[in-house]
Design a protein around this motif. Structure first.
Motif, short mmCIF file in Angstrom:
data_model
loop_
_atom_site.label_atom_id
_atom_site.label_comp_id
_atom_site.label_asym_id
_atom_site.label_seq_id
_atom_site.Cartn_x
_atom_site.Cartn_y
_atom_site.Cartn_z
N MET A 17 4.94 6.65 -4.42
CA MET A 17 5.31 5.57 -3.49
C MET A 17 5.04 4.18 -4.07
N VAL A 18 4.06 4.10 -4.96
CA VAL A 18 3.81 2.83 -5.65
C VAL A 18 5.04 2.47 -6.49
N LEU A 19 5.55 3.46 -7.25
CA LEU A 19 6.74 3.22 -8.07
C LEU A 19 7.94 2.88 -7.19
N PHE A 20 8.10 3.61 -6.11
CA PHE A 20 9.23 3.38 -5.21
C PHE A 20 9.19 1.96 -4.64
N ALA A 21 8.04 1.57 -4.10
CA ALA A 21 7.92 0.24 -3.49
C ALA A 21 8.10 -0.85 -4.54
N ALA A 22 7.61 -0.61 -5.76
CA ALA A 22 7.79 -1.59 -6.83
C ALA A 22 9.27 -1.76 -7.15
N GLY A 23 10.00 -0.66 -7.24
CA GLY A 23 11.44 -0.75 -7.51
C GLY A 23 12.18 -1.51 -6.44
N ILE A 24 11.81 -1.28 -5.18
CA ILE A 24 12.49 -1.95 -4.06
C ILE A 24 12.13 -3.43 -4.01
N ASN A 25 10.83 -3.74 -3.97
CA ASN A 25 10.41 -5.13 -3.76
C ASN A 25 10.59 -6.02 -4.98
N PHE A 26 10.48 -5.47 -6.18
CA PHE A 26 10.57 -6.30 -7.38
C PHE A 26 12.00 -6.46 -7.90
N PHE A 27 12.88 -5.52 -7.57
CA PHE A 27 14.23 -5.58 -8.13
C PHE A 27 15.34 -5.57 -7.08
N GLN A 32 3.93 4.20 1.69
CA GLN A 32 5.15 3.44 1.42
C GLN A 32 5.22 2.18 2.28
N THR A 33 4.91 2.34 3.57
CA THR A 33 4.93 1.19 4.48
C THR A 33 3.94 0.13 4.04
N ILE A 34 2.74 0.56 3.62
CA ILE A 34 1.71 -0.38 3.17
C ILE A 34 2.16 -1.10 1.90
N PHE A 35 2.68 -0.35 0.91
CA PHE A 35 3.07 -0.97 -0.36
C PHE A 35 4.28 -1.89 -0.20
N LEU A 36 5.23 -1.50 0.64
CA LEU A 36 6.38 -2.37 0.89
C LEU A 36 5.96 -3.66 1.57
N SER A 37 4.86 -3.58 2.32
CA SER A 37 4.38 -4.76 3.05
C SER A 37 3.52 -5.67 2.19
N ILE A 38 2.76 -5.09 1.24
CA ILE A 38 1.82 -5.91 0.47
C ILE A 38 2.37 -6.33 -0.89
N PHE A 39 3.33 -5.56 -1.46
CA PHE A 39 3.89 -5.97 -2.74
C PHE A 39 4.71 -7.24 -2.55
#
Length: 294
Positions: A21-31, A101-108
Protein backbone atom coordinates in the motif's frame (compact mmCIF):
# COMPACT_ATOMS: atom_id res chain seq x y z
CA UNK A 1 6.58 -22.77 18.99
CA UNK A 2 3.85 -23.46 16.43
CA UNK A 3 1.87 -20.44 17.56
CA UNK A 4 4.98 -18.26 17.48
CA UNK A 5 5.70 -19.33 13.90
CA UNK A 6 2.08 -18.70 12.94
CA UNK A 7 2.13 -15.25 14.54
CA UNK A 8 5.41 -14.45 12.80
CA UNK A 9 3.94 -15.44 9.42
CA UNK A 10 0.86 -13.30 10.11
CA UNK A 11 2.99 -10.28 10.93
CA UNK A 12 5.13 -10.83 7.85
CA UNK A 13 2.05 -10.96 5.61
CA UNK A 14 0.56 -7.85 7.20
CA UNK A 15 3.88 -6.04 6.81
CA UNK A 16 4.04 -7.03 3.12
CA UNK A 17 0.45 -5.89 2.61
CA UNK A 18 1.19 -2.51 4.19
CA UNK A 19 4.38 -2.22 2.14
CA UNK A 20 2.33 -2.82 -0.98
CA UNK A 21 0.00 0.00 0.00
CA UNK A 22 2.98 2.30 0.48
CA UNK A 23 3.96 1.68 -3.15
CA UNK A 24 0.38 2.07 -4.32
CA UNK A 25 -0.16 5.38 -2.50
CA UNK A 26 3.21 6.66 -3.73
CA UNK A 27 2.27 5.89 -7.33
CA UNK A 28 -1.08 7.66 -6.97
CA UNK A 29 -0.04 10.76 -5.00
CA UNK A 30 3.37 11.35 -6.59
CA UNK A 31 2.51 10.69 -10.24
CA UNK A 32 -1.19 10.20 -11.00
CA UNK A 33 -2.86 13.00 -9.01
CA UNK A 34 -0.31 15.74 -9.94
CA UNK A 35 -0.86 14.86 -13.62
CA UNK A 36 -4.66 15.18 -13.12
CA UNK A 37 -5.13 11.53 -14.05
CA UNK A 38 -7.49 9.03 -12.49
CA UNK A 39 -7.27 5.58 -11.04
CA UNK A 40 -9.79 2.97 -12.09
CA UNK A 41 -12.33 1.10 -10.00
CA UNK A 42 -13.74 2.36 -6.73
CA UNK A 43 -10.79 4.68 -6.04
CA UNK A 44 -11.29 6.25 -9.47
CA UNK A 45 -14.95 6.82 -8.64
CA UNK A 46 -13.83 8.35 -5.34
CA UNK A 47 -11.40 10.66 -7.18
CA UNK A 48 -14.15 11.78 -9.56
CA UNK A 49 -16.46 12.50 -6.61
CA UNK A 50 -13.59 14.37 -4.92
CA UNK A 51 -13.02 16.54 -8.00
CA UNK A 52 -16.73 17.35 -8.34
CA UNK A 53 -16.99 18.20 -4.63
CA UNK A 54 -13.99 20.53 -4.87
CA UNK A 55 -15.65 22.32 -7.79
CA UNK A 56 -18.69 22.93 -5.59
CA UNK A 57 -16.79 23.45 -2.33
CA UNK A 58 -13.31 24.89 -3.17
CA UNK A 59 -12.27 24.83 0.49
CA UNK A 60 -11.98 21.02 0.28
CA UNK A 61 -8.96 21.44 -2.00
CA UNK A 62 -6.77 22.46 0.93
CA UNK A 63 -5.55 20.05 3.54
CA UNK A 64 -6.01 16.26 3.45
CA UNK A 65 -6.97 14.67 0.16
CA UNK A 66 -10.47 13.30 0.79
CA UNK A 67 -10.39 10.74 -2.05
CA UNK A 68 -8.99 8.07 0.28
CA UNK A 69 -11.72 8.69 2.84
CA UNK A 70 -14.45 8.51 0.18
CA UNK A 71 -12.88 5.32 -1.11
CA UNK A 72 -13.00 3.78 2.37
CA UNK A 73 -16.71 4.56 2.69
CA UNK A 74 -17.55 3.12 -0.73
CA UNK A 75 -15.68 -0.09 0.13
CA UNK A 76 -17.89 -0.98 3.10
CA UNK A 77 -20.40 -3.04 1.04
CA UNK A 78 -17.54 -4.87 -0.69
CA UNK A 79 -16.09 -5.83 2.69
CA UNK A 80 -19.26 -7.82 3.31
CA UNK A 81 -18.61 -9.71 0.05
CA UNK A 82 -15.00 -10.36 1.09
CA UNK A 83 -16.03 -11.67 4.51
CA UNK A 84 -18.75 -13.98 3.22
CA UNK A 85 -17.41 -15.23 -0.11
CA UNK A 86 -13.61 -15.16 0.06
CA UNK A 87 -12.59 -15.79 3.65
CA UNK A 88 -11.94 -14.24 7.03
CA UNK A 89 -8.16 -14.08 6.62
CA UNK A 90 -8.54 -12.26 3.29
CA UNK A 91 -11.08 -9.94 4.91
CA UNK A 92 -8.80 -9.07 7.82
CA UNK A 93 -5.78 -8.37 5.62
CA UNK A 94 -7.92 -6.39 3.19
CA UNK A 95 -9.07 -4.27 6.11
CA UNK A 96 -5.41 -3.73 7.07
CA UNK A 97 -4.64 -2.78 3.46
CA UNK A 98 -7.54 -0.36 3.10
CA UNK A 99 -6.87 1.38 6.41
CA UNK A 100 -3.17 1.75 5.57
CA UNK A 101 -4.05 2.86 2.03
CA UNK A 102 -6.38 5.55 3.39
CA UNK A 103 -3.68 6.75 5.80
CA UNK A 104 -0.92 6.84 3.17
CA UNK A 105 -3.12 8.56 0.58
CA UNK A 106 -3.91 11.17 3.22
CA UNK A 107 -0.39 11.79 4.54
CA UNK A 108 1.73 11.44 1.38
CA UNK A 109 2.12 15.01 0.07
CA UNK A 110 0.88 15.70 -3.43
CA UNK A 111 3.58 17.73 -5.24
CA UNK A 112 2.48 21.22 -6.22
CA UNK A 113 4.19 20.67 -9.57
CA UNK A 114 4.35 17.23 -11.26
CA UNK A 115 7.55 15.24 -10.70
CA UNK A 116 7.67 14.51 -14.44
CA UNK A 117 6.89 16.88 -17.27
CA UNK A 118 4.56 14.78 -19.42
CA UNK A 119 1.43 12.75 -18.71
CA UNK A 120 2.71 9.66 -20.51
CA UNK A 121 5.69 9.27 -18.20
CA UNK A 122 3.51 9.97 -15.19
CA UNK A 123 1.00 7.31 -16.24
CA UNK A 124 3.74 4.69 -16.75
CA UNK A 125 5.59 5.45 -13.52
CA UNK A 126 2.37 5.60 -11.54
CA UNK A 127 1.23 2.32 -13.07
CA UNK A 128 4.50 0.56 -12.25
CA UNK A 129 4.38 1.59 -8.59
CA UNK A 130 0.64 1.23 -8.01
CA UNK A 131 0.30 -2.08 -9.86
CA UNK A 132 3.26 -3.63 -8.08
CA UNK A 133 1.86 -2.46 -4.76
CA UNK A 134 -1.52 -4.06 -5.43
CA UNK A 135 0.13 -7.28 -6.59
CA UNK A 136 2.21 -7.48 -3.41
CA UNK A 137 -0.89 -6.95 -1.30
CA UNK A 138 -2.76 -9.68 -3.18
CA UNK A 139 0.24 -12.00 -2.78
CA UNK A 140 0.19 -11.42 0.97
CA UNK A 141 -3.43 -12.57 1.08
CA UNK A 142 -5.15 -9.18 1.15
CA UNK A 143 -6.03 -6.46 -1.31
CA UNK A 144 -6.59 -2.73 -1.59
CA UNK A 145 -10.33 -3.33 -1.66
CA UNK A 146 -12.60 -2.08 -4.42
CA UNK A 147 -12.47 -4.06 -7.64
CA UNK A 148 -9.69 -6.25 -6.20
CA UNK A 149 -12.34 -7.88 -4.02
CA UNK A 150 -14.62 -8.42 -7.00
CA UNK A 151 -11.66 -9.68 -9.05
CA UNK A 152 -10.63 -12.14 -6.34
CA UNK A 153 -14.22 -13.35 -6.09
CA UNK A 154 -14.41 -14.13 -9.81
CA UNK A 155 -10.86 -15.55 -9.87
CA UNK A 156 -11.88 -18.00 -7.16
CA UNK A 157 -15.11 -18.84 -8.99
CA UNK A 158 -13.80 -19.16 -12.57
CA UNK A 159 -10.61 -21.00 -13.53
CA UNK A 160 -9.44 -18.82 -16.43
CA UNK A 161 -10.16 -15.51 -14.74
CA UNK A 162 -7.49 -13.08 -13.54
CA UNK A 163 -7.74 -10.25 -11.06
CA UNK A 164 -6.88 -7.70 -13.73
CA UNK A 165 -9.75 -8.59 -16.08
CA UNK A 166 -12.47 -7.30 -13.77
CA UNK A 167 -10.54 -4.08 -13.23
CA UNK A 168 -10.22 -3.47 -16.98
CA UNK A 169 -13.97 -3.93 -17.47
CA UNK A 170 -14.95 -1.54 -14.69
CA UNK A 171 -12.25 0.92 -15.68
CA UNK A 172 -13.78 1.21 -19.15
CA UNK A 173 -16.88 2.69 -17.53
CA UNK A 174 -14.90 4.93 -15.17
CA UNK A 175 -12.69 6.31 -17.94
CA UNK A 176 -15.69 6.85 -20.17
CA UNK A 177 -17.01 9.17 -17.46
CA UNK A 178 -13.58 10.83 -17.25
CA UNK A 179 -13.63 11.45 -21.03
CA UNK A 180 -17.01 13.15 -20.75
CA UNK A 181 -16.23 15.23 -17.67
CA UNK A 182 -12.52 16.04 -18.06
CA UNK A 183 -11.66 15.50 -21.72
CA UNK A 184 -10.29 12.79 -23.98
CA UNK A 185 -6.55 13.31 -23.15
CA UNK A 186 -7.19 12.76 -19.44
CA UNK A 187 -9.07 9.54 -20.19
CA UNK A 188 -6.40 8.28 -22.63
CA UNK A 189 -3.47 8.76 -20.25
CA UNK A 190 -5.51 7.32 -17.39
CA UNK A 191 -6.16 4.23 -19.52
CA UNK A 192 -2.43 3.88 -20.17
CA UNK A 193 -1.84 4.06 -16.44
CA UNK A 194 -4.53 1.44 -15.86
CA UNK A 195 -3.05 -0.94 -18.46
CA UNK A 196 0.44 -0.72 -16.93
CA UNK A 197 -0.97 -1.11 -13.43
CA UNK A 198 -3.02 -4.16 -14.42
CA UNK A 199 0.00 -5.80 -16.06
CA UNK A 200 2.13 -5.28 -12.96
CA UNK A 201 -0.67 -6.55 -10.71
CA UNK A 202 -0.97 -9.85 -12.56
CA UNK A 203 2.83 -10.25 -12.72
CA UNK A 204 3.27 -9.64 -8.99
CA UNK A 205 0.25 -11.70 -7.99
CA UNK A 206 1.92 -15.10 -8.25
CA UNK A 207 -1.13 -16.89 -6.85
CA UNK A 208 -2.71 -16.27 -10.25
CA UNK A 209 0.01 -18.21 -12.14
CA UNK A 210 -0.53 -21.97 -12.45
CA UNK A 211 2.49 -24.29 -12.48
CA UNK A 212 2.93 -27.97 -13.21
CA UNK A 213 5.38 -29.48 -10.73
CA UNK A 214 7.19 -32.77 -11.34
CA UNK A 215 9.23 -34.13 -8.44
CA UNK A 216 11.81 -36.90 -8.82
CA UNK A 217 12.82 -38.63 -5.59
CA UNK A 218 14.59 -41.84 -4.67
CA UNK A 219 13.03 -41.82 -1.22
CA UNK A 220 9.56 -43.12 -0.41
CA UNK A 221 7.09 -40.73 -2.05
CA UNK A 222 4.42 -41.00 0.64
CA UNK A 223 5.98 -38.27 2.80
CA UNK A 224 6.01 -35.83 -0.14
CA UNK A 225 2.46 -36.77 -1.09
CA UNK A 226 1.27 -36.24 2.48
CA UNK A 227 2.97 -32.86 2.54
CA UNK A 228 1.29 -31.73 -0.70
CA UNK A 229 -2.15 -32.94 0.43
CA UNK A 230 -1.99 -31.61 4.00
CA UNK A 231 -0.11 -28.35 3.37
CA UNK A 232 -1.68 -27.22 0.09
CA UNK A 233 -4.88 -29.30 -0.02
CA UNK A 234 -3.93 -30.47 -3.51
CA UNK A 235 -3.97 -33.92 -5.05
CA UNK A 236 -0.95 -35.48 -6.75
CA UNK A 237 -0.18 -38.44 -8.98
CA UNK A 238 2.89 -40.63 -8.56
CA UNK A 239 4.43 -43.69 -10.14
CA UNK A 240 7.58 -45.76 -10.00
CA UNK A 241 10.18 -45.09 -12.71
CA UNK A 242 13.75 -46.09 -13.53
CA UNK A 243 16.70 -43.81 -14.21
CA UNK A 244 18.00 -43.95 -17.78
CA UNK A 245 21.65 -43.55 -16.76
CA UNK A 246 21.83 -45.18 -13.34
CA UNK A 247 18.95 -47.63 -13.91
CA UNK A 248 18.08 -47.09 -10.27
CA UNK A 249 14.48 -47.05 -9.05
CA UNK A 250 13.05 -43.57 -8.62
CA UNK A 251 9.62 -42.06 -8.09
CA UNK A 252 7.85 -39.31 -10.07
CA UNK A 253 5.25 -37.12 -8.41
CA UNK A 254 3.13 -34.70 -10.47
CA UNK A 255 0.87 -31.96 -9.09
CA UNK A 256 -0.52 -28.54 -10.09
CA UNK A 257 0.17 -25.59 -7.79
CA UNK A 258 0.17 -21.84 -8.02
CA UNK A 259 3.55 -20.16 -8.37
CA UNK A 260 3.08 -18.83 -4.83
CA UNK A 261 2.50 -22.35 -3.47
CA UNK A 262 5.47 -23.65 -5.46
CA UNK A 263 7.84 -21.42 -3.48
CA UNK A 264 6.62 -22.98 -0.22
CA UNK A 265 6.82 -26.47 -1.73
CA UNK A 266 10.53 -26.04 -2.42
CA UNK A 267 11.13 -25.04 1.19
CA UNK A 268 9.17 -28.01 2.51
CA UNK A 269 10.98 -30.49 0.26
CA UNK A 270 14.30 -29.57 1.84
CA UNK A 271 13.06 -31.05 5.11
CA UNK A 272 11.74 -34.22 3.43
CA UNK A 273 14.26 -34.98 0.69
CA UNK A 274 16.91 -32.36 0.11
CA UNK A 275 18.12 -34.27 -2.97
CA UNK A 276 14.72 -34.25 -4.70
CA UNK A 277 14.85 -33.01 -8.31
CA UNK A 278 12.05 -30.56 -9.13
CA UNK A 279 10.84 -29.44 -12.57
CA UNK A 280 8.40 -26.50 -12.75
CA UNK A 281 6.47 -25.39 -15.82
CA UNK A 282 4.56 -22.10 -15.55
CA UNK A 283 1.44 -20.82 -17.27
CA UNK A 284 -0.49 -24.09 -17.45
CA UNK A 285 -3.97 -24.06 -18.97
CA UNK A 286 -6.16 -26.21 -16.74
CA UNK A 287 -9.49 -27.82 -17.54
CA UNK A 288 -11.75 -29.70 -15.18
CA UNK A 289 -12.07 -29.21 -11.45
CA UNK A 290 -9.30 -27.05 -10.03
CA UNK A 291 -9.83 -24.62 -7.17
CA UNK A 292 -7.64 -21.54 -6.93
CA UNK A 293 -6.40 -20.89 -3.40
CA UNK A 294 -6.40 -17.12 -2.89
Amino acid sequence: MHMNLKDKTLWQRNAAAIGGMVLFAAGINFFIVPASLYNGGVLGISQIIRTLLIQVFPSLASGTDIAGIINFILNVPLFIVAYISIGKSFFSRTLVCLISQTIFLSIFPIPATPLVNDSLTASIMGGLLAGTGIGISLRSGGSSGGMDIVGMFFTKKYKNFSVGKVSLTVNAVVYGICAILFGIPTAVYSIIYSAVSTLMTDKAHTQNINTEVVIYTKEEPEAILDYIVNEFHRDATWWEARGGYTEETTYMIVTILSKYECVHLRRGLKNIDEHAFVVVKEGMHIGGKYEKHL
